[in-house]
Write a protein that holds these residues in place. Structure first.
Motif, PDB file in Angstrom:
ATOM      1  N   UNK A 127       0.816  -1.208   0.000  1.00 28.30           N
ATOM      2  CA  UNK A 127       0.000   0.000   0.000  1.00 28.30           C
ATOM      3  C   UNK A 127       0.850   1.257   0.000  1.00 28.30           C
ATOM      4  N   UNK A 128       2.153   1.104   0.224  1.00 32.38           N
ATOM      5  CA  UNK A 128       3.022   2.264   0.179  1.00 32.38           C
ATOM      6  C   UNK A 128       3.013   2.857  -1.230  1.00 32.38           C
ATOM      7  N   UNK A 129       3.058   4.171  -1.300  1.00 32.00           N
ATOM      8  CA  UNK A 129       3.013   4.836  -2.585  1.00 32.00           C
ATOM      9  C   UNK A 129       1.611   4.991  -3.158  1.00 32.00           C
ATOM     10  N   UNK A 130       0.612   4.554  -2.423  1.00 28.09           N
ATOM     11  CA  UNK A 130      -0.764   4.724  -2.874  1.00 28.09           C
ATOM     12  C   UNK A 130      -1.287   6.091  -2.466  1.00 28.09           C
ATOM     13  N   UNK A 131      -2.318   6.521  -3.138  1.00 27.99           N
ATOM     14  CA  UNK A 131      -2.888   7.812  -2.836  1.00 27.99           C
ATOM     15  C   UNK A 131      -4.287   7.968  -3.397  1.00 27.99           C
ATOM     16  N   UNK A 132      -4.870   9.106  -3.091  1.00 34.02           N
ATOM     17  CA  UNK A 132      -6.198   9.464  -3.557  1.00 34.02           C
ATOM     18  C   UNK A 132      -6.143  10.718  -4.405  1.00 34.02           C
ATOM     19  N   UNK A 188      -7.780  12.578   6.122  1.00 33.46           N
ATOM     20  CA  UNK A 188      -6.708  11.741   6.633  1.00 33.46           C
ATOM     21  C   UNK A 188      -6.622  10.454   5.823  1.00 33.46           C
ATOM     22  N   UNK A 189      -5.436  10.155   5.299  1.00 36.77           N
ATOM     23  CA  UNK A 189      -5.221   8.906   4.592  1.00 36.77           C
ATOM     24  C   UNK A 189      -4.630   7.886   5.561  1.00 36.77           C
ATOM     25  N   UNK A 190      -5.095   6.657   5.482  1.00 37.60           N
ATOM     26  CA  UNK A 190      -4.592   5.585   6.316  1.00 37.60           C
ATOM     27  C   UNK A 190      -4.679   4.275   5.543  1.00 37.60           C
ATOM     28  N   UNK A 191      -4.078   3.226   6.085  1.00 39.29           N
ATOM     29  CA  UNK A 191      -4.098   1.965   5.380  1.00 39.29           C
ATOM     30  C   UNK A 191      -4.022   0.767   6.298  1.00 39.29           C
ATOM     31  N   UNK A 192      -4.459  -0.364   5.784  1.00 42.46           N
ATOM     32  CA  UNK A 192      -4.379  -1.646   6.460  1.00 42.46           C
ATOM     33  C   UNK A 192      -3.672  -2.583   5.502  1.00 42.46           C
ATOM     34  N   UNK A 209       2.413  11.404   5.088  1.00 39.17           N
ATOM     35  CA  UNK A 209       1.480  11.650   4.001  1.00 39.17           C
ATOM     36  C   UNK A 209       1.544  13.094   3.543  1.00 39.17           C
ATOM     37  N   UNK A 210       1.291  13.285   2.264  1.00 40.85           N
ATOM     38  CA  UNK A 210       1.154  14.610   1.684  1.00 40.85           C
ATOM     39  C   UNK A 210      -0.310  14.874   1.390  1.00 40.85           C
ATOM     40  N   UNK A 258      -6.614   0.876   1.450  1.00 41.33           N
ATOM     41  CA  UNK A 258      -6.298   2.244   1.825  1.00 41.33           C
ATOM     42  C   UNK A 258      -7.598   2.997   2.039  1.00 41.33           C
ATOM     43  N   UNK A 259      -7.595   3.879   3.027  1.00 43.74           N
ATOM     44  CA  UNK A 259      -8.782   4.634   3.383  1.00 43.74           C
ATOM     45  C   UNK A 259      -8.527   6.125   3.257  1.00 43.74           C
ATOM     46  N   UNK A 260      -9.598   6.860   3.079  1.00 49.52           N
ATOM     47  CA  UNK A 260      -9.556   8.311   3.127  1.00 49.52           C
ATOM     48  C   UNK A 260     -10.725   8.784   3.988  1.00 49.52           C
TER      49      UNK A 260
END
Length: 115
Positions: free
Chosen positions: A31-36, A68-72, A57-58, A78-80
């Motif tokens: 999930x690293x490098x993921x984004x919205x 807020x971006x987060x992940x499992x 996070x940016x 990945x969540x927003x």
């Protein structure tokens, strides 16, 4: 192949909250490098939030303090979390994964903020 599936969009009143989810499957590694990102009619797709290599996070200036971006990693998800939503947040929100310079995109989920 890699598949990214967004969910959680919908209609919400100004000041409300939503949590978007992006579930990855297939040839997915991290999930690293993921984004919205998001795109409104007549506008270019813009970055909303994404992870950095260091685990922080940016965020776009327009959403700082509200999103807020987060992940499992175990769930490859990945969540927003979006709080204090404004009408100008209305857009199709896309999950993105960049791997060796190649971009993978989900189909998008609509977020509409209106009273």
């Amino acid at each position: 192949q890699v598949q990214l599936v967004e969910s959680g969009g919908g209609l919400v009143q100004p000041g409300g909250s939503l949590r978007l989810s992006c579930a990855a499957s297939g040839s997915f590694f991290s999930i690293s490098g993921m984004g919205w990102y998001r795109q409104a009619p007549g506008k270019q797709r813009e970055l909303v939030a994404r992870f950095t290599a260091g685990g922080s996070a940016n965020y776009a200036d327009s959403v700082k303090g509200r999103f807020t971006i987060s992940g499992d990693n175990a769930k490859s998800t990945v969540y927003l979390r979006m709080n204090s939503l404004k009408p100008e947040d209305t857009a199709v929100y896309y999950c993105n994964w960049n791997f060796y310079g190649n971009d993978y995109w989900g189909q998008g989920t609509q977020v509409t903020v209106s009273s």
